[in-house]
Design a protein around this motif. Sequence first.
Motif, mmCIF file in Angstrom:
data_model
loop_
_atom_site.group_PDB
_atom_site.id
_atom_site.type_symbol
_atom_site.label_atom_id
_atom_site.label_comp_id
_atom_site.label_asym_id
_atom_site.label_seq_id
_atom_site.Cartn_x
_atom_site.Cartn_y
_atom_site.Cartn_z
ATOM 1 N N VAL A 85 32.117 -38.043 156.943
ATOM 2 C CA VAL A 85 31.083 -38.351 157.933
ATOM 3 C C VAL A 85 31.599 -38.040 159.331
ATOM 4 O O VAL A 85 32.706 -38.425 159.703
ATOM 5 N N GLU A 86 30.773 -37.330 160.113
ATOM 6 C CA GLU A 86 31.133 -36.982 161.482
ATOM 7 C C GLU A 86 30.001 -37.371 162.426
ATOM 8 O O GLU A 86 28.829 -37.138 162.123
ATOM 9 N N TYR A 87 30.352 -37.947 163.563
ATOM 10 C CA TYR A 87 29.353 -38.303 164.573
ATOM 11 C C TYR A 87 29.161 -37.142 165.545
ATOM 12 O O TYR A 87 29.308 -37.270 166.747
ATOM 13 N N THR A 88 28.809 -35.994 164.988
ATOM 14 C CA THR A 88 28.530 -34.801 165.787
ATOM 15 C C THR A 88 27.038 -34.526 165.857
ATOM 16 O O THR A 88 26.624 -33.494 166.388
ATOM 17 N N GLY A 89 26.234 -35.440 165.325
ATOM 18 C CA GLY A 89 24.791 -35.294 165.355
ATOM 19 C C GLY A 89 24.167 -36.053 166.504
ATOM 20 O O GLY A 89 24.777 -36.245 167.560
ATOM 21 N N VAL A 90 22.953 -36.513 166.300
ATOM 22 C CA VAL A 90 22.176 -37.146 167.368
ATOM 23 C C VAL A 90 22.642 -38.571 167.648
ATOM 24 O O VAL A 90 22.507 -39.066 168.762
ATOM 25 N N ALA A 91 23.193 -39.255 166.662
ATOM 26 C CA ALA A 91 23.606 -40.649 166.840
ATOM 27 C C ALA A 91 24.900 -40.757 167.624
ATOM 28 O O ALA A 91 25.874 -40.055 167.342
ATOM 29 N N ASP A 92 24.904 -41.640 168.593
ATOM 30 C CA ASP A 92 26.131 -41.975 169.309
ATOM 31 C C ASP A 92 26.875 -43.074 168.567
ATOM 32 O O ASP A 92 28.102 -43.084 168.516
ATOM 33 N N SER A 93 26.129 -44.003 167.973
ATOM 34 C CA SER A 93 26.738 -45.072 167.181
ATOM 35 C C SER A 93 25.701 -45.661 166.237
ATOM 36 O O SER A 93 24.492 -45.614 166.503
ATOM 37 N N ILE A 94 26.201 -46.205 165.130
ATOM 38 C CA ILE A 94 25.381 -46.937 164.168
ATOM 39 C C ILE A 94 26.170 -48.182 163.798
ATOM 40 O O ILE A 94 27.215 -48.090 163.145
ATOM 41 N N THR A 95 25.703 -49.345 164.230
ATOM 42 C CA THR A 95 26.499 -50.558 164.106
ATOM 43 C C THR A 95 25.686 -51.710 163.525
ATOM 44 O O THR A 95 24.453 -51.745 163.622
ATOM 45 N N SER A 96 26.405 -52.654 162.914
ATOM 46 C CA SER A 96 25.771 -53.844 162.350
ATOM 47 C C SER A 96 26.793 -54.959 162.258
ATOM 48 O O SER A 96 27.980 -54.703 162.034
ATOM 49 N N GLU A 97 26.333 -56.189 162.407
ATOM 50 C CA GLU A 97 27.207 -57.343 162.232
ATOM 51 C C GLU A 97 27.079 -57.957 160.845
ATOM 52 O O GLU A 97 27.921 -58.752 160.432
#
Length: 551
Positions: A85-97
């Motif tokens: 998985v690489e964060y080279t797409g549109v998302a800057d972050s995807i987070t959850s608690e």
Amino acid sequence: MKLSKRRGGLVAAGVAAAMMLSACGGSDDNGGEGGTAAEGGGSFSVYVGEPENALVPGNTTESEGHQVISSLWTGLIEYAADGAVEYTGVADSITSEDNTTWTIELKDGWTFHDGTPVTAQSFVDAWNYTAYSPNAQGASYFFSNILGYDDLQAPTDEEGNVTGDPAAEELGGLRVIDENTFEVELAEPFAQFPVTVGYNAFWPLPEAFFEDPEGFGAQPIGNGPFQAEGEFVPGQGITVTRYEDYAGEDPANAETVEFRVYADLNTGYNDLQAGNLDVLPDLPPDAIASAEDVLGDRFLEAPSSGFTYLGYPTYDERFSDPRVRQALSMGIDRQAISDAIFAGSREPADAFVAPVVDGYREGACEYCDLDVDAANALLDEAGFDRSQPVELWFNAGAGHDAWVQAVGNQLRENLGIDYVLRGELDFAEYLPLLDEQGVTGPFRLGWAMDYPSPQNYLEPLYSTAALPPAGSNATFYSNPEFDALIQQGNSAENNEQAIEFYNQAEDILLEDMPSIPMFFDVEQAAHSENVSDVVIDVFGDIDIANVVPVS
């Protein structure tokens, strides 16, 4: 993803590594502005089969259409050639608690090919459209774990006939926070959720789509490194051009790419050898043994996430007894077929999960071993009528004739069952027939993972939620115990716990045998002297933006 298919590279990063990467993103040094357009230009051509449907991400669940749209779109995340998985797409972050409510932050600067911005609303609108059952999108199932999905499904009677309208038109679990932020609330915790959203079902759609969804599929407007030059012409293909305002890190090298539709793989191979085609993502079986000698370093071979199987029409009374399904599987010598047809390059499948992901168990499938005596005993016990031939189905023009015929010959020799080959339909005709319960015997399909998880080899193919038209469960197998174990795996707190539940779910499949695992595939592709830097990823696609025309 339903396939004609293939292929892929080794997943170097297993699910555990992918999950660690998915917990958070992060901006690149460009602050989300992406790269600059590549210098140079040139053009090249790529072989594809006829896509099943119009080129809309939420309704593209097979390989041929996916190869085209993957050049036209970029999702929230991207997958490296090895599956990481690489964060080279549109998302800057995807987070959850809590692994239930996920916050997705987008990078600035992304635009669709019509110049309109890619926003949080672009994703939410696309997801709602795909999930809403009256829109009959083949990837609808992928949203089934989002809160409110059931309300978007039209009620049906016992025969599956629609009896009314859905209770809602929008997923209750989707909320737009601001232009670059949206929130996703799941019905149950799912730690692997960020790993899944690189799949094309989750790609964004511009406002222009909703003005004319039908026309959009002919000349789609994405946000990827290439844009559609004109309409896709059935039986011919489509030409795409480099999108100069692409916001991603890896802009396209070529100025134009021509996707050419072929009805026969052998014709494509002949064109490649003659210099009339530049990239061939698959090879005819009878060319495999000599391909390296003929093509030299233009012949590519690599491990694959691809998995070939023969599905059973479990709705057909003749194949409704698991003992029959077990017996036919034990009547097949997979290694002999690999040696005779594929020059030994296909590994006999011994599980429903491929070796490239965590969760694969070597030798898990006892009914995948040749055992003629046990197979005949099971057929007798089940009262199977051997006087009637078994119809073996496969799609035409993709090189499946020889190995499916070899299966038929073995069933005749080992089990005393004659066979009829049903390989007259091209892929675009074949898949709808499967979804309509139109086949009358075991049918060839393949699967390459949509995202790096053992869950992706199980739930999309065999869960009740994935029954057509919402998903890819073409066997129409349904088992509540299997569904419950998959859900427990999805809700697990960590990867180890998840795999335990997925393994238990696979154990049910290994006893019920809704399909016959045949081969774990190998990537075998080729290119002309007119291109370089041809890379085939773990999901079975050519990285079109990476290819460099050299003449």
